[in-house]
Every structure is written in C-alpha cells, then in structure tokens.
Write a protein that holds these residues in place. Structure first.
Motif, PDB file in Angstrom:
ATOM      1  N   PHE A 175       0.429   6.315   5.252  1.00  0.00           N
ATOM      2  CA  PHE A 175       0.777   6.179   3.831  1.00  0.00           C
ATOM      3  C   PHE A 175       2.017   7.040   3.640  1.00  0.00           C
ATOM      4  O   PHE A 175       2.397   7.797   4.553  1.00  0.00           O
ATOM      5  N   HIS A 191       1.397   4.217  -6.742  1.00  0.00           N
ATOM      6  CA  HIS A 191       1.178   3.255  -5.663  1.00  0.00           C
ATOM      7  C   HIS A 191       1.036   3.942  -4.303  1.00  0.00           C
ATOM      8  O   HIS A 191       0.272   3.507  -3.452  1.00  0.00           O
ATOM      9  N   ALA A 192       1.741   5.030  -4.120  1.00  0.00           N
ATOM     10  CA  ALA A 192       1.576   5.778  -2.872  1.00  0.00           C
ATOM     11  C   ALA A 192       0.157   6.355  -2.792  1.00  0.00           C
ATOM     12  O   ALA A 192      -0.439   6.411  -1.715  1.00  0.00           O
ATOM     13  N   GLU A 247      -2.533   5.008  -4.268  1.00  0.00           N
ATOM     14  CA  GLU A 247      -3.406   3.870  -3.955  1.00  0.00           C
ATOM     15  C   GLU A 247      -3.441   3.617  -2.452  1.00  0.00           C
ATOM     16  O   GLU A 247      -4.498   3.411  -1.854  1.00  0.00           O
ATOM     17  N   ASP A 248      -2.272   3.640  -1.862  1.00  0.00           N
ATOM     18  CA  ASP A 248      -2.144   3.390  -0.434  1.00  0.00           C
ATOM     19  C   ASP A 248      -2.917   4.438   0.372  1.00  0.00           C
ATOM     20  O   ASP A 248      -3.590   4.123   1.355  1.00  0.00           O
ATOM     21  N   MET A 254      -6.645   3.751   0.149  1.00  0.00           N
ATOM     22  CA  MET A 254      -7.018   2.634   1.018  1.00  0.00           C
ATOM     23  C   MET A 254      -7.013   3.072   2.485  1.00  0.00           C
ATOM     24  O   MET A 254      -7.888   2.697   3.256  1.00  0.00           O
ATOM     25  N   GLN A 305      -5.640  -0.841 -10.744  1.00  0.00           N
ATOM     26  CA  GLN A 305      -6.579  -1.934 -10.577  1.00  0.00           C
ATOM     27  C   GLN A 305      -7.295  -1.836  -9.223  1.00  0.00           C
ATOM     28  O   GLN A 305      -8.499  -2.024  -9.114  1.00  0.00           O
ATOM     29  N   ILE A 306      -6.523  -1.515  -8.193  1.00  0.00           N
ATOM     30  CA  ILE A 306      -7.092  -1.425  -6.851  1.00  0.00           C
ATOM     31  C   ILE A 306      -8.146  -0.333  -6.771  1.00  0.00           C
ATOM     32  O   ILE A 306      -9.244  -0.540  -6.257  1.00  0.00           O
ATOM     33  N   TYR A 335       4.861   0.687   2.659  1.00  0.00           N
ATOM     34  CA  TYR A 335       3.891  -0.397   2.476  1.00  0.00           C
ATOM     35  C   TYR A 335       4.340  -1.543   3.378  1.00  0.00           C
ATOM     36  O   TYR A 335       5.428  -1.517   3.911  1.00  0.00           O
ATOM     37  N   ILE A 384     -10.475  -6.601  -6.252  1.00  0.00           N
ATOM     38  CA  ILE A 384      -9.242  -7.093  -6.880  1.00  0.00           C
ATOM     39  C   ILE A 384      -9.189  -8.618  -6.938  1.00  0.00           C
ATOM     40  O   ILE A 384      -8.254  -9.179  -7.515  1.00  0.00           O
TER      41      ILE A 384
END
Lengths: 434, 434, 434, 434
Positions: free
Chosen positions: B192, B216-217, B219-220, B223, B391-392, D189, D396
């Motif tokens: 990430f 977003h980073a 979120e990554d 995950m 959302q994720i 990403y 999602i």
C-alpha cells in the motif's frame, strides 16, 4: 508409470519472492523436497554471518536450492525442450542436481570446514550415495541414479552441457544466488535481466552458449556478480564475525584436547575434534545447534571461549584495518609480541584474513583454476569468447582482486591496563589503517 | 550534552529491503540496538512457523523492530516536527517504544504462551524495567524513562498521540509488518502507499488522524491487512505446524510431570513446567534452542514426543478439514472415541483450532475489544470516522470472520491396522471436509 | 516576503513513477512549471523516435525536467543544506537551472537541429532571456536572475559546484534520464542506487565530489549509462527512423527552395528554410505539429517526400548493415552509382550513419572534449580520480566506441524492376553486412 | 502453409514494462501490428487528458493493445491449451480481437464522441470490415474472418468463452489497463497478482471461471479496479480538462455553423460538423492533429474559442466544487444567470459534470446494464457467484457511486470587473463547495 516419469496429480506451487512461483510436477522432485536432509537446509543460512551486517539476509539454503531448481526447470522446459542439440533424457538428472547441489553444506560452512578440515562437497556426495532419505528416493529412479547426480554436482559427468547448467561462469546456481541475496539484503546490485539470458541460452556441442544478441545482459550479470562479491559477500564486518566464529571452534577444540572440563560439554562436536565423525554426526548439526552451544558457553570458565562466544552471540565484533601482506608482515610479528605483552592472546585476538575474487576469466592453460569461458553464439554460427566482444568484460577479465584485513578487539586496547603497550599497538595499527 | 540528546558523530545507516535505509542518529537508539536483549530478537522469527508454507518468510523480529522504529522516526522528523499539536519532548520515548515494542516475544510465541500460560507483554515490561542491558541504557536517559517506555507499549501512557503511533488500527507496527511480511513471503498483497499515509498523518487533540485526502491510501492499507491475515497469517498449513508445536510442549510438560526419564532432559524448560522461571530463563530461549531440543527428542523413547518432534523438524504436518463448531461438536466427540479405539491418542492427534479476525471496526461501547477507530480530518477541520466516508471500509467494518479447522495425521489413518475403525473415521471427516 | 523566498501555502506534490513524488514548495518553481514554455515540453518526447522500438518510451521532456529538479532539490535540501562548503544562497538558481535545462529542445531535436543548423542550447538561452513567460517569472526574482540561470545551464557560471550538479559526468540530468528511460522502455539496465549516491555527494572546493564509500554505487551508475547508450539510445532501428526523419526535412526544404507547389504548404517550416525564424516560430513547433504535416504530406505529389512521410508515420523503416568507414567508403560510392542506375535516389535512400560514445573519461588536456572527471573524497580528506580506484571503470575509461551503419529500403531492392542491378546491390551489401 | 497457421521464422519480441516481453509468433498478428490503422494508435493516448494530472501517463493505446494481446496469448497458450472445454480453433480469432479491440478509438475519444455523437465501437467495426489494411490482412485468413473478429469485440460472437476473455468483469482488457495505467501514472493502486489469476482461469461451459483457490487474487483485482477508477480515471482535474476540450469542439462547431470566418479553418473537422464524415476522415485524426488546431486557434478572433484553446494547451484549467444535483439544481440556474450578468457565458464557463461507477455486480435481471458476474469454480465442481463467497466483494457489490462537480474559471471571478455580482457567485459556490 515408472517413478522417473511419475507426475503429481496437481502441480505444486511454492510462492517465491525472487522467481514469483516455483513449479513442481515431478513426483521425484516433490519427494526430494520432503526428504529430511533437504528440509535440514532450512536451518542453514545462505549467507552465513552476513545477516550481522545486512539484517535482511536471514534466508536459508533451502530457498536458494528451490530457486536453482526452478531456473534449470525453466531452461529445460521453456528453452531447451525440443532442440535437437539437447538430450531430453538428461532432464531429471539435471533437475535433481540443481535441487541438491548444496545439500552437504553445514552450519557456517566456511569457518566450520576450515577448522575441522572437512569439505561440504564430500558430504553432498555422501548424502546422495549413503544411507539417507535422499538416496533412497534417487535409487528408486535407477540404481545408478544417485551416482549420476553426484557426478553432475562433482563436474565429472560425461555430458558437459548438463554440468555447465549447474556450474560454470554463468550457471543457474549463480543466477539464483545473485538475485536472491540482493533481494534479501536489499542492495540494488544483483539485478540483471535473467529472463533475457535464459531466452538466449542454447545447447551447443559440449557446452551451453549464449546467443550474441544477449551479450549485454551477460555483461550486466557479470557486473552484478562483481558488485555482490565486494559489496556483500566480502563485507569486512561479516568477515569479522567469521573470524570470531573460527576462533570459537578452534578454542573449543583446543580445550577439549587439553583436558578442559566443560560445564556444557561439546557433545555434538566431539566426533569432529577427533575426526571420528559419521554422516549422522554431521547431519545433526545446524546453525541453531551451534548457536545453542555458543550461548551456553558464554558462562564457561575459560575466559577466551566465554568472551568469543559472547562476541559472536551478541554481535560485539572485532575492528579491522587494511593490511598489506607484502610490506606489513614484519609489523604483524611485532604486533603479536605486543599483544602478548599486553596480556591479549594474539592467537585468538589478532587475526589476518584475506579474500580474493576473479570476476571473469577465459581459459588460460596451466593456471591453477582453469575456468570454462562464456561463449557467445554469433548469427553466422561461429562461437566467440565473451571478452573478445565485450569491451566491459575485457576491461576486468583475468584481473584478480584481493583484500587483506587485520582484525582485533579495539575496545580491549583502550581500557585502563598496560596503557603504554596498548599505545604502541594502536600506533602500529594506525599506520597501516584506513 | 545529556545522554537523551546525544547524537552519533556520523549517522549510522542499515540497508533494509523494505524501507531502503534505516537511519540512526541518536546515541540512545544505537546503544539499544546493540543491547543483548535486542540482538536476541535476531533469533526469533517474525512469522513463527509460516516459513514452513512460505519458504521466504525466514526474517526475524529484529528486522521488524528496526522497521517500526524507522517508520516512527520518519513520522516524527519529516511530518510532525514543528507542528504545534505535537509535543517535541515526546520524541525519544516514542522512538524507544517503537524499537522495543516486541522485545518480550519468545520463540514461537503464540504456542509457547498458550502452553506455559505466559504473556510476552509481561516479559517486555520486565526487560524494560528489570536487570537488563536495555534497562540500564534507558535509565541513563532518566530514572523514570524505562517506566515511560513501558507505559507507551502497554497503552497506558498519558499522551494518547504517542500511544496510537505504536498501537492503533493504523500504526507503525502494522505498517511495517504488512509490508515486510509481504516482501519476505513474496505475496503481492501487503503493498500500500505508506509514503502517502505518512504524509497525511496529523497529531490532533488526543489522537493521530489522517487527512481525508489520504482516505484511499488508508482503504488500500485496510484491504492489504485483510488479505495478509487470511492469505498469510492464518494459512491453515502454518497453523498445522503450530498445533504440532503446542502438542510437543504439552507432551514434554506432561512427561516431565509424570516421572518420565528423558535421555535429553528438558533443562531449558524445567522452570516453565513448574512456573519457577525468571527473566533470565526466558531470555535463554530462542528458536534455535527449541529446535535443538526437538531434534534431540526425535530419538526419545516416548513415541508421542518422538513422533511429534519428527513431524515438526522434518515438516510432516497434520492434514485438516473444515469444521463447524456449531453442528460438528458431537461428531468431534465420536471422532475422539474412534481415534482412541484405533490406538491414536486424540489428545495429541485430533485437534480443533480456530482463528478469527475483525478487519476494521469503529468504537462500539461495551464490546470486549474496544478499538480506537481511524479518524479522518476533513478540509473544514471536522473529524469523521473512516467507515462513514469509505464505502469499501463500510462494507467490511465490524464483520468478524472466523475459521475452524480440525487437524489430524492423515497418513496414520490409511495404514494397515484397525482398518474398519479408520474407515469410519475417514468417512466422518469427509462429511465435514473440503 | 520577497518573491525569491516565497513559499506556497501548501506544498504541491506530483506523483512520479521514478521518484515517487516530486515536491514543490517554492512559488517561483510552481510558476515556472505553469509557464507555457514549460508546458510545451509535454509535447516533445524525451527519447525522440525510440518509441518506435521501445513502445513504452512515450514519455516527454516535461516529466524528465521535473525529475531533474527533484533530484537537485533533494541534494540541496537533504544533503548539502547546512554544510559550510555549500553556499545556501545558490539554492534557487540551481533549482531553476535544473527545471529549465532542456527548455530549448524542439521536436525530434537531433534531426531538426542537424537539418536546420540550429542548436537547442541557443533556444534555451533565448527562452530564458527573451520575451517569454519564463523570463518574466525569473526577472521577478532579480533583474539579472535570468542571465544567471542561463549561465548555469551554459556551464559558464562562476560557482562550479552549481554547474556540476546539472552537467558533469555524474549529474542530476543523467541520473534522472537513465532511470526514467529505463522505467519507460522497460529495460532492466538503467537501475542504480541513486539514493546511495545522493547521500555521499559533497560540495568540496570548486566541485561536487563523492565520498569514496559510495564508489561501488558510482561504478554501477557508469555501467548503467554504458548499457543504456548501447541498448537504448543508439538502437539501430530508432536511428533508422531518425535517418528517415532527417531526409523528410531535407526534402521539404529542397522542394520549397526549388519552386515545388505543396498541396499542404510547409507554413510552420518556412522561416527555418530561409533562416528567418524567430523564437516564436520555434515555440510554435512540437512533435504533434510535425506529425500532422508528415501525415498530410503522404498525399503530396512528390514521390520522395510522400514515400518518406509514409515510412515515418506508418513505421516502414529502412534496413541496415554494418559498415566500416575505413575500408568500405569506396564501396559506398559504387553503391550510390548502382542506386542511381536502379532509379533509387541515393541522396534519400542510401544513408550512412554513425554514433559514438565515451563511457567515462578523466581530464586529458588538449582533447576536443575535455571532461571533468569524477572525484572521490577519501576518508583522510584526499581527492582521487575514480578510475584510479575502480578496476571496473579503469577497464573502460577513455575507450571510445563507435558504430557505423548503412541504411537503405530493403523492400525496394527485391521488387521486380531492374533485377540485375539490384542483385549487384544486394551482393555488395551482403559482403559488409551482419 | 495456410496464412492462419503461418509462423514467423523467428519469434518477435517487444520489450514491455508491464509484461516484460510481448511475444509474437503468428504471421497474422505481426502483419496486423504493422498495419497503418494499428500504428495510428501510437498517436492516441490511453488515458486522454489524465497526463495533465499524472504527468507520467503519456502512454498510448498502442501499448495497451499489445498488452491485452499478450495476456490473452498467455491464457490460451499456457493455461487453456489442451483442455477439453476449450476449442483450440478459436485461438486466432481471440488473439486478433484482443489486439484490435480498441482500434476505433479516436483522439480524446470521450469528449470527441460526446460532441460529435459518434461511437468508437462503430469505427472499430468499420476498420475491421471496411477498406483498410487491417481488413485485407484479416480477409487473407478467411473471407468471414473480419466479421468474426468484429463479433467477438461486439460481444455477439456465439462462443461466449471467447467473448468473456475480452469483455467481462475480469477480462484481459481490464487486467492490462489497470496494471499499465498504474505503472505509467506511478500510483501504487492497480497492482494485483495477475499471474495467479491467469493460472486459475478455466474454460467452463459457456463462460470463463476462476478456481475458488484464486478468490483472494480476484478480490484484490476488484479493489485495484475500484481504486484506479476513483484515484485516476475520475480525477476531478483530468475531468476539468475534458470539460474544456468538449467546450472547444462545441464552440468550433457552433462557429462553423454560424458563418464565423476562421483564420485557421477547421478542415479536418468539417465532415464531423455536418456528419458527412467517412472512415478516412476519422482515421486522419489523432491527438497531434487536434493539438495543432488548438494551438493555432489560440490566436483566433473569437474570444471564447481562443480562451478555451489557451486553457487546454497551456493547462489553465477550470476549478471545481462539489455539487448535489438533487438539491443544488436551482442554485445552478441562479449561477447561470449571475454568470450571464457578469459577462461570462455560462454555456462555456459553468459546467456540471458527473461520473459514476459500479465496482462489481452480479446479474440483476431487468437492470439497464446486465453484467455477467464472476463465477468461482469450487473444488467439488460447483459454480458460485463471487460475492456469495467474498465478504469484501459482497460489501461493495451493486453499490453505485456517483460524483458530481461544477466547473468554472476561478480566476475570472476574482478580477476587478463587476465585483458585486462575482461576489454573489463566489458565495453561492462556496456554500456547495469543499
């Protein structure tokens, strides 16, 4: 189906950071990987003491052996397969030799072999041909199969194509370890375009040659090798740890031979002290076992053994200065005498160590180490020796480089006792040092 | 200059494959790295038994500890430095806590702690505050400094910004191990954009928050964490090795308590069997020591201890089937009885094991494990909890996932003896299995 | 605050595949990036025609310019900052010079400059000092600031430390393009440990030197450079495209000077044909503009212009053979005559092209191109020239390598017409060929 | 041998940064790559205006097309080859469809198609089946071969396995562009373990399924896709450039239709303004051509066309605020009126733009966009839809996310004229803004 050709129901895949995946389809290979002599390599580090300098270099000979196997497998299955110059019936013997070529390595081989005057190549042969799980698997292929694998590893096998895949100046062994050691140490040297090299390897008469279109990838590989030797493999701090290790083993042997009563007896080593060892004794050793002894010996009464073990286990290494064996040997004698006077045994605390490499060479008849050159296959079918075409390789070809260092315990030379003598020592060292 | 602010004459640099270089300028940090309790972490693998599945995962807690230190150093020196919300006087305590947070881990902690009912966090505290080299270094900073470092690691330190750099749902510990474990295993998960995350971390009131532009980073990262847990950390084959390891320790303890005469006595373990251990006993252990015992115990007379050690050392692991604790518990009882009848002790050879993870959660009052949520700092200065914006993350937030497996020695169930009973066992297993 | 020291309210960050992020805090730098002369570099490829061989090499001089800036910024802010040998007041002029050093490059510079006898360095100077957005920004710093930036780029600036950061045998320009071009082409050469090199760069008297501990990283850099030159920059197929391009421009100029009526008149080129161009004319050109003409000219009546444009636009390149200018010049004359007889104009269809490189050199007085050597700073404060310490560099130092090729349209030589003459041509070519 | 099966004498290899090498052995593929319609894709950027945000993203559709071809080739040759569920005779049609699937894309397709109401898919069909070099090559395979390739690309081909390799929720197109766009932009990403996914793809009845053991790699792929959409493809600044581009084309069309006299007439566009275009007109366009016009139009008398072109060419983009179409539409009307009053034409300077994505979905009958779900092949031979097994994907699945922005020229709102009205505008914008 006969065992030699037996395939696994489903291909087995190992995740590997260097080659992404290692693929196994042959039952023989799968069985060898699961043999206890092969699993033992998990307990022996690929780079010995280098992890004390490059903390990431904690990988084992197990990983490297899988890697060499995978490279050879790719050469055979993707490049050589179907070429008339390649004898397909040699496939299994090369794969086994690739996988097993390091099997005889013991814990911290370099130092262990020096002190006990043994050779890992002898042990490899013995594991292949003696009473082992590996042997019983190989014998199932054919009664003379263990011997054949041993011959490939020992470079006496008749088919020289087979030999040079495993040991030559550009072989699967080197290609794996350069990349793997670079990956784990984190250094940026060691990278070269292996995929390109594999794609241009060709079986040709009694050797493996490289199509000349791949010359630049080979140049890059030779430069990587050069850099890895001097940046990683010969790092003076890792050599400091090797020096101490050697002295531990030497001291333990000495004590054992001179009636010293160990609190923690060197049970695993006794057979090596008196050279009565069997293969079983050797296989019982690994780096965890040695480290266990060294930790216990920190509390031995013998001050030298205790101190050296403490140094190795807790990374209190010797310092070093450059040393010119031509002109500094007399000084080394003086230093030894001064150490003696200062109450520091020079046998264990003043050690000269040298290391040397020849980055690439072509065949020079009569030299001690006759190397097979790397040959390029020209578009017109001719064969040319690499350094004749490559300006870069020509520039370093045949030029041996050697490094000499003198190791000693710097902190003992600045404590309070026998100040004057130590002052003299420090001055002598400073003259020769960096 | 006082010791807390003392700098090295020249910056020391460690080559690190994950962070490229690890930079040390503080004398305190340098001294701690050289302390023997810290060097001991070189002998303890970061991922315990995972190397038996991912052969590259042979890296130690030593490497990881340096990595966590480096991440925190970069946050403090490159991002927090000079911000009014950050109390610069906390710098050294965080760096020390980062470096030392895993100091109390023992060999194969997970299993060791379960069998001997100890906790590595207690040992960490004891190493920091007891009679150790680490303690003597920390005390030189200030008499209460060891306690402060212990509080940060124990999460009781007053300044919660400091605590959350080391332990929160997005801390330096996790950021290092996800990347490092991905690097060494070679899996492609675990990557990430850490540099991005570091750049948007901000001290804010009593916590560390993330600027919303970095969502977003994050979120990554979440995950990656999810994938690493299920792909690597909870890998069922590594758990098989853990199960066997646990049973070895349990068997040795049982034998010792029941008058069994060991040929190779469990000297290092005795104090743990009767809970008389001191810190010194604990620090004498590492994975090399344990493996040395396991290798020696392969030739013990007790068939269970001998067999389990052989399995662990030579990687002859248990097989497994999925298992539903809700509906399959009765079946587990039946299986145990059948194992007994078949002459296979279910206590050591039929083991249910579960593992569970909550990928991310926000604060839910009253729950057993109250987690600090990840908070985003909005452009207008507001704070929002991550799963409200992502959302994720919302899709997986608070959803615990658990995996149950039943482990057993498959090859013992297909040999010749007591065929009928074994047939019954195999049928029962197949019903629940994959 | 004065403009020279003005900082952006928030640091701007560009995502860059080579350096990860490019950081801008100075208002001057931000304004320069947004100037139209700087944005124009987005429309000029860094590697000219190389994308016709390495399809990934579609990156622009814009990206490269940001990269050079970032490298210099890191040297100044992370390494030189605070060192007494470095004059902090030079910071902005170096950053600007780094960012703007390629500003005068036009479309396919190499060929364009040859045909129209212009020099991008003159245009760089003119953009910096003429009536441009870039100039008006630089002037806001100080009236003589544009001139200073031009002097740094032109290597006449008094402070030679400043000059050598931008142009020397190991400068930010080369360090960026080697890595960037390797990244975009996808070749594995071009990688070296830049971070290491940056960390050991030191301002020293009137130059920038490298601490000797970084020698191996420098060796690696020189080898990367060597490989990139021969593998990428001098690739014979990209040179084939350059040859055609040159001939297009030459033909258009010829036609224009000989009263040919273009259907699509060469409006953008006219001022270059008669050398009446202004800076404005030059800045109106970019590679999209040239390609637009070439596409339109495919339907011109002149068969040579039409054919050459079709070749370039649709990648129907010339073939080539090796060529020895010493012994083959007579043959070249014969070939030209035969081409003439075969009805193929040798002026446009038989082209000899050579390229040459000197991988590294130290100062050799009196030579045409006196290069500043790379100097190493020894631990004792001495300065040594690189090739005296490095065996590898010594092996290639001062050895110029040149490659000669003869380009021609192979497919025209095998069609049906004038068979015998073409047969003769093919035989002559084959003799000299690969 | 017939053309369909004709192999090159020697395999051709393209160096590719994403897949390392692209391998071509089929004569048909080689000829298609050299066709002028295929070469034209070198002049069309893969990511349109994204290079104005991510400066590295200058790669073309040419590179991407080779990449998609290579992925499909690897699936067919390494994974599907020899499986009974796969019809080997489909090989060439899939390879051609993979290579040619983007052939109809024009310059800045997204905006161009919107303004001129054309569809690149129609052009792809026309290039395949009309009078082109590509068509003549395909026809040599078989008279109906061009039609077959068109059907695969158009998703109407009978064999659905073939279709889903090129277009489905996990196809070669997406797998290439996610990785390639990540590589060239430099974002972290976009990486996922494609090799793993390829290895577990299986032809199965009328679809391509994924073995369930690869589920986690697929999860990772879906998350990569999600991140790339929101971080890269929908970046609001790239959309700002798209908005301006659209308005340029719209203005040129308007002016042309209203008798405006261009100094630089829009020759290349005329056939599109009046919808009289042929394929030849379309193929004459590329991004260099458009940019050439835009640069020339900067000096047109029409202030709107001139200003918009200057904005696009020199990257003077519109600013933006978030915008809620539900509640803010009334405000949009007010703003338009205020813009009019302020003398700024809202038609060209106040633009609402939305973008939307559905990260993954399974089949929901009756929905506008019925997507084929990703199906997993269980060990027992069952098929399960991905989101039923994956907690992450379930979180999602089917959740559409839309982003609305309002674009406007911020700097025009703060200059000196009509201050009060502009003040009102700014206040209205601020309310809705970030």
């Amino acid at each position: 189906m006969d065992y030699a050709n037996q395939k696994l129901a489903e291909e087995k895949v190992f995740k590997d950071p260097v080659h992404r995946y290692i693929h196994v389809r042959d039952q023989v290979i799968w069985d060898l990987i699961n043999a206890r002599e092969f699993q033992r390599m998990r307990r022996i580090k690929q780079l010995g003491t280098s992890y004390l300098v490059f903390h990431g270099a904690e990988h084992s000979r197990f990983s490297h052996s899988l890697g060499v196997y995978e490279i050879v497998r790719r050469i055979l299955d993707d490049i050589f397969h179907g070429r008339p110059e390649w004898d397909e019936s040699e496939r299994l013997v090369v794969l086994c030799a690739a996988l097993l070529h390091d099997l005889g390595h013991g814990p911290f081989s370099h130092s262990f072999e020096k002190v006990f005057n043994v050779d890992h190549e002898d042990f490899t042969r013995e594991i292949l041909q003696g009473d082992t799980e590996v042997n019983s698997i190989l014998k199932k292929v054919a009664p003379d199969f263990p011997k054949k694998v041993a011959e490939v590893i020992g470079k006496t096998y008749a088919n020289k194509q087979v030999v040079s895949l495993i040991s030559s100046q550009i072989d699967a062994d080197r290609m794996d370890y350069l990349q793997r050691d670079a990956y784990y140490t984190g250094v940026s040297y060691g990278h070269f375009d292996m995929e390109r090299i594999l794609r241009v390897m060709r079986p040709f008469e009694d050797q493996v040659v490289i199509k000349s279109s791949g010359m630049h990838a080979v140049e890059d590989y030779i430069m990587s090798r050069y850099q890895m030797y001097w940046q990683v493999y010969f790092h003076p701090v890792a050599r400091s740890a090797e020096v101490i290790l050697r002295k531990i083993l030497q001291r333990a042997k000495y004590l054992s031979g001179h009636g010293y009563k160990f609190e923690q007896p060197p049970t695993h080593f006794l057979a090596f002290f008196d050279r009565s060892f069997t293969l079983k004794d050797y296989l019982a050793l690994d780096e965890g076992v040695l480290m266990t002894y060294f930790q216990l010996w920190i509390t031995e009464r013998d001050p030298i053994l205790s101190d050296l073990c403490d140094r190795f286990v807790n990374r209190r290494l010797f310092q070093y200065v450059d040393f010119d064996p031509g002109k500094d040997y007399k000084k080394l004698g003086e230093l030894a005498q001064l150490f003696q006077k200062a109450g520091i045994d020079p046998e264990y605390y003043l050690i000269d160590d040298s290391t040397s490499d020849l980055p690439y060479d072509f065949y020079r008849p009569g030299e001690e180490e006759e190397r097979l050159p790397i040959h390029l296959l020209m578009p017109n079918g001719d064969i040319k020796e690499l350094s004749r075409l490559s300006q870069i390789v020509d520039g370093i070809s045949g030029k041996r480089r050697t490094d000499y260092k003198l190791y000693f315990p710097a902190e003992l030379l600045i404590d309070g006792k026998k100040k004057e003598i130590k002052q003299q020592i420090l001055e002598l060292l400073r003259e020769g040092g960096v």
